[in-house]
Every structure is written in C-alpha cells, then in structure tokens.
Write an enzyme that holds these catalytic residues in place. Structure first.
Site, PDB file in Angstrom:
ATOM      1  N   ARG A   1     -16.794  43.601  12.394  1.00 37.40           N
ATOM      2  CA  ARG A   1     -16.896  44.285  13.685  1.00 37.40           C
ATOM      3  C   ARG A   1     -15.607  44.191  14.499  1.00 37.40           C
ATOM      4  O   ARG A   1     -15.385  44.997  15.393  1.00 37.40           O
ATOM      5  CB  ARG A   1     -18.115  43.783  14.456  1.00 37.40           C
ATOM      6  CG  ARG A   1     -19.426  44.260  13.817  1.00 37.40           C
ATOM      7  CD  ARG A   1     -20.659  43.847  14.609  1.00 37.40           C
ATOM      8  NE  ARG A   1     -20.756  42.429  14.835  1.00 37.40           N
ATOM      9  CZ  ARG A   1     -21.380  41.557  14.026  1.00 37.40           C
ATOM     10  NH1 ARG A   1     -21.971  41.987  12.935  1.00 37.40           N
ATOM     11  NH2 ARG A   1     -21.423  40.280  14.324  1.00 37.40           N
TER      12      ARG A   1
ATOM     13  N   GLU B   1     -19.750  24.418   9.449  1.00 38.39           N
ATOM     14  CA  GLU B   1     -20.674  23.308   9.688  1.00 38.39           C
ATOM     15  C   GLU B   1     -21.098  22.672   8.366  1.00 38.39           C
ATOM     16  O   GLU B   1     -21.157  21.458   8.239  1.00 38.39           O
ATOM     17  CB  GLU B   1     -21.890  23.811  10.462  1.00 38.39           C
ATOM     18  CG  GLU B   1     -22.788  22.694  10.938  1.00 38.39           C
ATOM     19  CD  GLU B   1     -23.915  23.192  11.812  1.00 38.39           C
ATOM     20  OE1 GLU B   1     -24.818  22.394  12.080  1.00 38.39           O
ATOM     21  OE2 GLU B   1     -23.907  24.366  12.219  1.00 38.39           O
TER      22      GLU B   1
END
Length: 172
Positions: A58, A95
């Site tokens: 995007r 993460e």
C-alpha cells in the site's frame, strides 16, 4: 476535508481483536484522494526529496502518485524475491522471527535525498528497516510520511528519522 470520513474501519480483520483501517474507500473517492495527495505533498515538501520510496504494497499507492505529482522518482521496497535483477536486501527482526526486504541495486544513488512513504505506521519495524536499507545504499533519508498512524502501538519510537502522519488513531 475530513479524510477520516473516507477511511473504513473493519473490525476483527485480519484476525479477531484487530481493527483494520482500510484506505480503499479513500482511494475510491477522487476528491478525498486528491486532498490526501496534496497533504502528503505538503508533508514532504520541506524534506526536499530527490526520490520517494514506497513500502510494499500500500506504500506504492501512496508514494507513486505523489512522486508523479512532485516530479520525482519512485522506488519500491519489496519483500524478498519479488524484484527482478540484482537487489540489496535487509533482514530485520519481528516479534517472532525475521523478515527480509529488498531494493533493486541501482535504484538509489549515493547521496540522493529520500523520503519513505507507507499507508500506515503500526509497530514501525518495516519502516525502520526500510530507512536502514536506504541508508545502507548511501541514501540520505530525510524522513517518512504515512497517511495513518496507530499511536497506541508506538511505532514512531522505533524509527530514528523525522516522521509525519496525516491521521492518528488509537488502537489497531
């Protein structure tokens, strides 16, 4: 024009508990999209870029029309294996695990002034990695601009370049 009126909020996407801020409704509204591009232009103006870098995917929608509007070049940061030819890659931590982004080897010239764009800043990992990759290639990274910033996720704290967002939301 209130751009937030043209951002659709989709609850529980892509998984339960996540609120997704969908810019497709902004893109579908010509006057709102035009206003957004003008505000993005104002945000990058003082940084005096030579080239705009868009983060997959995007960020391409954000950076490409803005580069055209400003008469600048446009460079894509993509996930590993998506660009043809010789590439420079950068691996960064997530993460749980790692990811890799790439830019074509000849896309950035040493000393070029760069502004990085994406639609949304969440945790900041990909934007920080994109800035590091551009610097690794000799680029002068002047800053980054996003349409949306999810303030609760504190992504701004992970990037060590000037950052501007047009819209701020809590949560995500």
């Amino acid at each position: 024009m209130d751009l937030k009126q043209h951002i659709r909020t989709v609850p529980d996407f892509p998984k339960p508990g996540i609120e997704f801020y969908d810019i497709s409704t902004l893109l579908a509204h010509p006057r709102a999209w035009r206003a957004c591009v003008r505000r993005l232009a104002d945000a990058v103006d003082d940084m005096q870029p030579d080239v705009l870098v868009g983060i997959e995917s995007r960020g391409f929608l954000t950076a490409a029309p803005l580069a055209l509007e400003l008469g600048l070049g446009f460079v894509m940061v993509r996930k590993k294996g998506k660009l043809p030819g010789e590439v420079v890659h950068y691996e960064y931590g997530l993460e749980y695990g790692t990811d890799t982004i790439e830019i074509q080897k000849d896309a950035i010239e040493s000393g070029q002034r760069i502004v990085i764009l994406d639609d949304l800043l969440a945790t900041g990992g990909t934007l920080a990695a994109s800035a590091a990759l551009c610097k690794q290639m000799g680029g002068d990274v002047r800053g980054a601009v996003c349409i949306i910033e999810l303030t609760d996720l504190k992504g701004r704290d992970k990037i060590n370049i000037p950052f501007t967002s047009l819209l701020k939301y809590e949560g995500g």
